[in-house]
Design an enzyme around this catalytic site. Structure first.
Site, PDB file in Angstrom:
ATOM      1  N   ASP A 349       0.829  -1.319  -0.002  1.00 54.53           N
ATOM      2  CA  ASP A 349       0.103  -0.007   0.008  1.00 54.53           C
ATOM      3  C   ASP A 349       0.798   1.015   0.009  1.00 54.53           C
ATOM      4  O   ASP A 349       0.523   2.333  -0.830  1.00 54.53           O
ATOM      5  CB  ASP A 349      -0.912  -0.282   1.305  1.00 54.53           C
ATOM      6  CG  ASP A 349      -2.282   0.813   1.058  1.00 54.53           C
ATOM      7  OD1 ASP A 349      -2.473   1.049  -0.237  1.00 54.53           O
ATOM      8  OD2 ASP A 349      -2.946   1.079   1.901  1.00 54.53           O
ATOM      9  N   ASP A 427      -9.003  -1.693   2.812  1.00 58.36           N
ATOM     10  CA  ASP A 427      -8.817  -1.238   3.854  1.00 58.36           C
ATOM     11  C   ASP A 427      -9.720  -1.673   4.944  1.00 58.36           C
ATOM     12  O   ASP A 427      -9.779  -1.433   6.043  1.00 58.36           O
ATOM     13  CB  ASP A 427      -8.971   0.223   4.192  1.00 58.36           C
ATOM     14  CG  ASP A 427      -7.980   0.981   2.966  1.00 58.36           C
ATOM     15  OD1 ASP A 427      -6.780   0.555   3.139  1.00 58.36           O
ATOM     16  OD2 ASP A 427      -8.136   2.078   2.367  1.00 58.36           O
TER      17      ASP A 427
END
Length: 536
Positions: A349, A427
Site C-alpha cells: 500500500d 482497507d
C-alpha cells in the site's frame, strides 16, 4: 461543565476547518421559479458572499454577442448597476473586468465553452478590479434563457464547506459495521463447526463443508501479494480493457456475496424454506427469490454504474456484502500468517501510494490512478486551481473497489462535479481478516467477553480515526493500512502476551496439514473431541 467545554471545543475546530472552495453558485430567479448553476471564481478578485440571503441581487444583461475586450458598441446606460454576461474571448480576464467596471457593471459573468479553470491574473491586476468575476458554462446560460427568458435576477455566493465533512462519519460507520459483522459471522461459523464436530476437517488450506478457505502457507501468502502487485501494474497500463473485466467479475461476485449474506440473515430469523421438485431437481423458493433480487441489484448497478447521484448507494451495499462474504470465506489459520499478510500488504500500500509518483509521467500514484480512473482530476489539480468541464463529458469507467459517499457539505462542488469521500475495500477486508481470526480464537479458547475480538475492533476504530485525522491535516489521501495494520497487529499481540497466550495465539489451530494426504495431525494421544477446550 465538561460537556459544555467539549461542545465549545468541537465548535471551534469545526469553524476553523471551514474553508472556501473555488466553486460557487449562481442563483438565477424569475417571476415564479429559480435555479442554481455552477460557477468558478477566484477569491483574489472581489470575494463573494457566503450565503444566499446576504448576496446582493442584480438584473442580468445578456452581452454574449461580444467578448467585451473593449467598450465599443456597449452603452453604459444598458449595463450600469447590473450584472453582465459575456463570451469568453482572446483577451484576458482582467481586461474584461476593467472594461465592465468602467461601464458601471456590478458583476461580470463569462460564459465559457471551454474547460472552466480558476480565473487568474497578474498580482497587480487584482487590486484594480472592484467587481466580482466568475466563469459559468455557456450551455447553462442558454438553458437559463429558455427557462427565464431575458428577465433574470442573479445572485452570486460561495458557501464555505467544512473540511470535516459528515460523509467521513458515514464512511467510518460503514467500515466499522462491516468489520464487526464480518468478525462476528466468522466466529459464529467457527462455533458451529466446533459444535458439529467438523473442526478437525477445517484446519488446512482446503475447503470445508461451509465453503470456507483457510490460508496456512507463508509462501502462498507471498505469492498472493505478488499477484496483487502484478494485477495493479497491469491495471495501470491496460486500464481501458481490464476495467470491464473487473466490473463483470464484481457484478458476479457481489451478487453471490449478497445472496450469501441475505440467506444467512434469513436463517438467523428462522425463515423456513419451501421446496419443490422438477424432474428430480430440488428447488428452494427462498433461494430463487433471493437470487432474483441479488442478480437484479447487481444488474441495475452494472447498467447505471456511472450515475453518480444515487448509484453509490447500490455500490456500497454490494461492497459491504462483498467484504462480509470475503471475511467469512477466507480465514487466516494463525497469527503468524496474519503478521506476514498484513505486513506485506502494508508495504504494498505504501509503495504504490507514496513511491510510485516518482516514476509515473503525471506524478500521480499508481494506486490513485487505478482507484479513481485515468482522469483523476481531483488529484491532478495544482494548489487551489480547479478544472470544471464546460460541456457534458462521456462517463469514464471506474473500478468498483471503493466505498463512496457524497460530500454533504460541499454544495457548490457537488453542483459543479460530484465530490465523494472514498475508502477502498482492502482497507476493510485486510484488517477484517485479522479481526475475524481474533473472533475465531475467542471461540477456540472460550475467552471471556470476546476480549480478542473487541480489542481488535477498537484498534481498527482508532486506526481509522488516525487515518482520517492525518488525511484532513495533510490535505491528501492516505494509505489507510499504514495506520490500521500497526494498530491492529500490535494490539492483538500485546493482549495475547498479557494473557499468557502468545504461543497459542501465534500458532493458531492445533491442526496441521500434510501436503500429501491433506489429513489433520492431532497432538499425540488426543482425539478431535479431546482438544475441544484447547483450540488455541
Amino acid at each position: 461543565m465538561d460537556g459544555a467545554l467539549r461542545i465549545v471545543l468541537f465548535s471551534v475546530v469545526f469553524l476553523v476547518s471551514q474553508i472556501h472552495c473555488q466553486e460557487a453558485i449562481l442563483h438565477i430567479s424569475g417571476d415564479s421559479t429559480d435555479r442554481d448553476y455552477c460557477i468558478v471564481y477566484n477569491q483574489s478578485w472581489t470575494p463573494l458572499s457566503e450565503t444566499l440571503d446576504n448576496a446582493t441581487q442584480y438584473p442580468l444583461v445578456n452581452l454574449t454577442s461580444t467578448v467585451l475586450c473593449n467598450a465599443s458598441g456597449v452603452s453604459p446606460d444598458v449595463v450600469k448597476g447590473k450584472a453582465v454576461v459575456v463570451l469568453r474571448g482572446d483577451c484576458n480576464f482582467s481586461q474584461k473586468a476593467l472594461v465592465a467596471q468602467s461601464l458601471g457593471a456590478t458583476t461580470l459573468l463569462i460564459a465559457s465553452d471551454q474547460v472552466m479553470v480558476t480565473p487568474s491574473a497578474n498580482a497587480s491586476e487584482y487590486a484594480k478590479v472592484k467587481i466580482p468575476l466568475a466563469l459559468m458554462r455557456h450551455r447553462d446560460f442558454l438553458e437559463a434563457q429558455q427557462v427565464f427568458g431575458e428577465e433574470m435576477q442573479v445572485k452570486l455566493y460561495a458557501p464555505p464547506y467544512a473540511k470535516i465533512d459528515p460523509s467521513i462519519a458515514v464512511i467510518l460507520l460503514i467500515a466499522m459495521v462491516t468489520v464487526v459483522l464480518g468478525g462476528l459471522w466468522s466466529g459464529a461459523c467457527e462455533k458451529d463447526r466446533l459444535n458439529s464436530g467438523t473442526a478437525g476437517r477445517g484446519g488446512g488450506e482446503s475447503k470445508a463443508d461451509s465453503g470456507e478457505l483457510s490460508l496456512y502457507s507463508p509462501l502462498k501468502v507471498v505469492i498472493f501479494v505478488a499477484m496483487m502487485c502484478g494485477m495493479l501494474v497491469l491495471m495501470y497500463f491496460f486500464y481501458n480493457i481490464l476495467v470491464y473485466v473487473i466490473i463483470a467479475i464484481f457484478c458476479l461476485a457481489s451478487a453471490s456475496a449478497l445472496f450469501s449474506c441475505l440467506d444467512a440473515v434469513m436463517d438467523k430469523m428462522g425463515c423456513g424454506t419451501l421446496s419443490f421438485s422438477v424432474r428430480n431437481w430440488n428447488f428452494s423458493v427462498r433461494s430463487i427469490v433471493l437470487a432474483a433480487v441479488c442478480i437484479t441489484i447487481a444488474v441495475i448497478w452494472g447498467v447505471y454504474r456511472n450515475e453518480d447521484r444515487w448509484i453509490w448507494i447500490l455500490q456500497d451495499l454490494l461492497g459491504i456484502a462483498f467484504c462480509l462474504n470475503f471475511m467469512k470465506t477466507i480465514s487466516l489459520s494463525n497469527f503468524k500468517i496474519c503478521v506476514i499478510l498484513l505486513t506485506l500488504l502494508l508495504v504494498y500500500d505504501v509503495f504504490f501510494v507514496f513511491i510510485t509518483p516518482f516514476f509515473t509521467k503525471n506524478g500521480v500514484s499508481i494506486m490513485v490512478q487505478v482507484a479513481l480512473g485515468p482522469d483523476a482530476s481531483g488529484e491532478k489539480t495544482q494548489g487551489n486551481m480547479v478544472e470544471i468541464p464546460a460541456e457534458p463529458q462521456a462517463p469514464t469507467e471506474k473500478l468498483p473497489v471503493v466505498m463512496r459517499v457524497p460530500r454533504f457539505s460541499a454544495w457548490a462542488q457537488n453542483l459543479c462535479v460530484m465530490q465523494f469521500s472514498i475508502l477502498g475495500y482492502g482497507d476493510i477486508i485486510i484488517p477484517g481478516l485479522l479481526v475475524a481470526y481474533c473472533s475465531r480464537f475467542d471461540v477456540w479458547v472460550n475467552s471471556p467477553k470476546r476480549i480478542y475480538f473487541v480489542s481488535s475492533c477498537i484498534a481498527y476504530y482508532v486506526g481509522m480515526i488516525l487515518t482520517f485525522a492525518v488525511m484532513l491535516l495533510s490535505g491528501m489521501g492516505q494509505p489507510a493500512l499504514l495506520y490500521l495494520v500497526p494498530f491492529t497487529l500490535i494490539t492483538s499481540a500485546v493482549l495475547a502476551a498479557c494473557r499468557g497466550e502468545m504461543r497459542t495465539f501465534w500458532a493458531g489451530t492445533t491442526y496441521e496439514v500434510l501436503d500429501s494426504s491433506r489429513e489433520p495431525l492431532l497432538p499425540e494421544g488426543r482425539t478431535v473431541h479431546a482438544v475441544d477446550g484447547e483450540r488455541c
